[in-house]
Design a protein around this motif. Sequence first.
Motif, PDB file in Angstrom:
ATOM      1  N   GLU A  43       0.818  -0.751   0.082  1.00  0.00           N
ATOM      2  CA  GLU A  43      -0.216   0.011   0.260  1.00  0.00           C
ATOM      3  C   GLU A  43       0.649   1.591  -0.056  1.00  0.00           C
ATOM      4  O   GLU A  43       1.256   1.085   1.045  1.00  0.00           O
ATOM      5  CB  GLU A  43      -1.300  -0.015   1.525  1.00  0.00           C
ATOM      6  CG  GLU A  43      -2.132  -1.096   0.917  1.00  0.00           C
ATOM      7  CD  GLU A  43      -3.897  -0.580   0.157  1.00  0.00           C
ATOM      8  OE1 GLU A  43      -3.616   0.372  -0.400  1.00  0.00           O
ATOM      9  OE2 GLU A  43      -4.308  -1.524   0.767  1.00  0.00           O
ATOM     10  N   GLY A  44       0.564   1.757  -1.079  1.00  0.00           N
ATOM     11  CA  GLY A  44       0.966   3.668  -0.146  1.00  0.00           C
ATOM     12  C   GLY A  44       2.645   3.646  -1.460  1.00  0.00           C
ATOM     13  O   GLY A  44       2.868   4.737  -1.651  1.00  0.00           O
ATOM     14  N   TRP A  45       3.177   2.945  -2.497  1.00  0.00           N
ATOM     15  CA  TRP A  45       4.495   2.605  -2.545  1.00  0.00           C
ATOM     16  C   TRP A  45       5.080   2.440  -4.262  1.00  0.00           C
ATOM     17  O   TRP A  45       3.581   1.425  -4.291  1.00  0.00           O
ATOM     18  CB  TRP A  45       5.241   1.826  -1.426  1.00  0.00           C
ATOM     19  CG  TRP A  45       5.787   2.386  -0.250  1.00  0.00           C
ATOM     20  CD1 TRP A  45       4.859   2.350   0.341  1.00  0.00           C
ATOM     21  CD2 TRP A  45       6.957   3.102  -0.212  1.00  0.00           C
ATOM     22  NE1 TRP A  45       5.938   3.218   1.533  1.00  0.00           N
ATOM     23  CE2 TRP A  45       7.333   3.802   0.805  1.00  0.00           C
ATOM     24  CE3 TRP A  45       8.291   3.369  -1.471  1.00  0.00           C
ATOM     25  CZ2 TRP A  45       8.056   3.843   1.515  1.00  0.00           C
ATOM     26  CZ3 TRP A  45       9.084   4.241  -0.217  1.00  0.00           C
ATOM     27  CH2 TRP A  45       9.126   4.433   1.076  1.00  0.00           C
ATOM     28  N   ILE A  46       5.018   2.776  -5.515  1.00  0.00           N
ATOM     29  CA  ILE A  46       4.830   1.766  -6.223  1.00  0.00           C
ATOM     30  C   ILE A  46       7.027   1.903  -6.743  1.00  0.00           C
ATOM     31  O   ILE A  46       7.791   1.372  -5.361  1.00  0.00           O
ATOM     32  CB  ILE A  46       4.976   3.351  -7.195  1.00  0.00           C
ATOM     33  CG1 ILE A  46       6.253   4.491  -7.446  1.00  0.00           C
ATOM     34  CG2 ILE A  46       3.706   3.236  -7.511  1.00  0.00           C
ATOM     35  CD1 ILE A  46       6.016   5.516  -8.614  1.00  0.00           C
ATOM     36  N   SER A  47       7.439   1.296  -7.723  1.00  0.00           N
ATOM     37  CA  SER A  47       8.473   0.812  -7.971  1.00  0.00           C
ATOM     38  C   SER A  47       8.495   1.454  -9.309  1.00  0.00           C
ATOM     39  O   SER A  47       8.679   0.691 -10.287  1.00  0.00           O
ATOM     40  CB  SER A  47       8.490  -0.843  -8.061  1.00  0.00           C
ATOM     41  OG  SER A  47      10.191  -0.856  -9.033  1.00  0.00           O
ATOM     42  N   PRO A  48       8.763   2.547  -9.379  1.00  0.00           N
ATOM     43  CA  PRO A  48       9.119   2.917 -11.016  1.00  0.00           C
ATOM     44  C   PRO A  48      10.630   2.652 -12.163  1.00  0.00           C
ATOM     45  O   PRO A  48      11.064   1.887 -11.009  1.00  0.00           O
ATOM     46  CB  PRO A  48       8.767   4.904 -10.813  1.00  0.00           C
ATOM     47  CG  PRO A  48       9.872   4.344  -9.480  1.00  0.00           C
ATOM     48  CD  PRO A  48       9.002   3.769  -8.075  1.00  0.00           C
ATOM     49  N   PHE A  49      10.333   3.293 -12.866  1.00  0.00           N
ATOM     50  CA  PHE A  49      11.433   2.746 -13.289  1.00  0.00           C
ATOM     51  C   PHE A  49      11.379   1.967 -14.225  1.00  0.00           C
ATOM     52  O   PHE A  49      11.474   0.634 -14.861  1.00  0.00           O
ATOM     53  CB  PHE A  49      12.828   3.504 -12.516  1.00  0.00           C
ATOM     54  CG  PHE A  49      14.387   2.798 -13.874  1.00  0.00           C
ATOM     55  CD1 PHE A  49      14.405   3.103 -15.276  1.00  0.00           C
ATOM     56  CD2 PHE A  49      15.447   2.593 -13.165  1.00  0.00           C
ATOM     57  CE1 PHE A  49      15.037   3.000 -15.795  1.00  0.00           C
ATOM     58  CE2 PHE A  49      16.794   2.563 -13.961  1.00  0.00           C
ATOM     59  CZ  PHE A  49      16.347   2.589 -15.245  1.00  0.00           C
ATOM     60  N   THR A  50      12.650   0.132 -13.243  1.00  0.00           N
ATOM     61  CA  THR A  50      12.320  -1.151 -14.080  1.00  0.00           C
ATOM     62  C   THR A  50      10.961  -2.025 -13.749  1.00  0.00           C
ATOM     63  O   THR A  50      10.438  -3.156 -13.624  1.00  0.00           O
ATOM     64  CB  THR A  50      13.499  -1.277 -13.449  1.00  0.00           C
ATOM     65  OG1 THR A  50      13.775  -1.923 -12.128  1.00  0.00           O
ATOM     66  CG2 THR A  50      14.953  -1.054 -13.640  1.00  0.00           C
ATOM     67  N   GLU A  51      10.198  -1.255 -12.122  1.00  0.00           N
ATOM     68  CA  GLU A  51       9.013  -1.584 -11.708  1.00  0.00           C
ATOM     69  C   GLU A  51       9.145  -3.410 -11.647  1.00  0.00           C
ATOM     70  O   GLU A  51       8.514  -4.176 -11.886  1.00  0.00           O
ATOM     71  CB  GLU A  51       7.477  -2.044 -12.977  1.00  0.00           C
ATOM     72  CG  GLU A  51       7.714  -0.211 -13.534  1.00  0.00           C
ATOM     73  CD  GLU A  51       6.589  -0.153 -14.474  1.00  0.00           C
ATOM     74  OE1 GLU A  51       6.556  -1.035 -15.481  1.00  0.00           O
ATOM     75  OE2 GLU A  51       5.560   0.277 -14.323  1.00  0.00           O
ATOM     76  N   SER A  52      10.477  -3.610 -11.225  1.00  0.00           N
ATOM     77  CA  SER A  52      10.506  -5.220 -10.240  1.00  0.00           C
ATOM     78  C   SER A  52      11.398  -4.749  -8.619  1.00  0.00           C
ATOM     79  O   SER A  52      11.732  -6.154  -8.380  1.00  0.00           O
ATOM     80  CB  SER A  52      12.302  -5.475 -11.510  1.00  0.00           C
ATOM     81  OG  SER A  52      12.822  -4.063 -11.699  1.00  0.00           O
ATOM     82  N   ALA A  53      11.171  -3.935  -8.131  1.00  0.00           N
ATOM     83  CA  ALA A  53      11.423  -3.724  -6.643  1.00  0.00           C
ATOM     84  C   ALA A  53      10.660  -5.251  -6.563  1.00  0.00           C
ATOM     85  O   ALA A  53       9.746  -6.204  -6.593  1.00  0.00           O
ATOM     86  CB  ALA A  53      10.969  -2.720  -6.085  1.00  0.00           C
ATOM     87  N   ASP A  54      10.887  -5.551  -5.258  1.00  0.00           N
ATOM     88  CA  ASP A  54      10.910  -6.682  -4.140  1.00  0.00           C
ATOM     89  C   ASP A  54       9.784  -7.146  -3.156  1.00  0.00           C
ATOM     90  O   ASP A  54      10.028  -5.503  -1.955  1.00  0.00           O
ATOM     91  CB  ASP A  54      12.028  -8.031  -4.041  1.00  0.00           C
ATOM     92  CG  ASP A  54      11.888  -8.078  -5.635  1.00  0.00           C
ATOM     93  OD1 ASP A  54      11.506  -8.820  -6.318  1.00  0.00           O
ATOM     94  OD2 ASP A  54      13.547  -7.937  -5.708  1.00  0.00           O
TER      95      ASP A  54
END
Length: 236
Positions: A43-54
């Motif tokens: 909730e409330g977070w994104i992973s911009p750029f590569t969209e691949s955070a864990d």
Amino acid sequence: ERLSLLFAIVLGAAAQAQNLVPNGSFEEYINCPTSFSQWAQVEGWISPFTESADYYNACAGGVVCSVPLNTCGYQYPADGNAYMGIITYSPIEGGLYREVIATELTEPLQPGVPVYCSFQVSPGGFGSNMHNSATLAAKGPGIFFFTHLPETSQPFLWSEWASFMFPNTAAIDMPGVLNDTSTWVTVSGMYVPDSAYTWLAITNFFENDLSQAEELDSTAQADWAYSFVDNVRVQL
């Protein structure tokens, strides 16, 4: 009366120390993660750029995206039951590759008004899958603030992101190499904003040549450095 006054002072200090980071320990989620790269469950977070955070959470069980053992490392959360993970150094795309996590602050920073920033980091490595476990350690991640983030698309906008990603400085930064897998490191400091920033992003904002990469695990197969992130705070 003195006790009442002391209680009032404590309450006032607590109110002033409100955290502008939503879900800073990643405890609130949409669904329990079932594999790696499921940052969108937070909730409330994104992973911009590569969209691949864990995203890792004790609710998951197993050895892929749970805690303490998961595909990228072994670590108990610094706070609560969850944390996130990002690649902080990689030779992919000529060294441009990074994983980023970002969130919109609950209110904009005020120019000239200091804020206290802190977060905790621990290196990945020695995880359950040697193909996802980091071979390297490198400079730890830092915090940077933005008024907006670049648009993400496929293929990735490497050139646009490069101007955001590699200022070779950060608002709050961890000096040295993040290489002790046994503990969490608290990165903290005061920051005086020069604009009404609304976004916070976390990654390694230094180019590869300045990231001090070193060997962490010669038996691993992932040619990158990796960091777990937890307990993110920006306090007035």
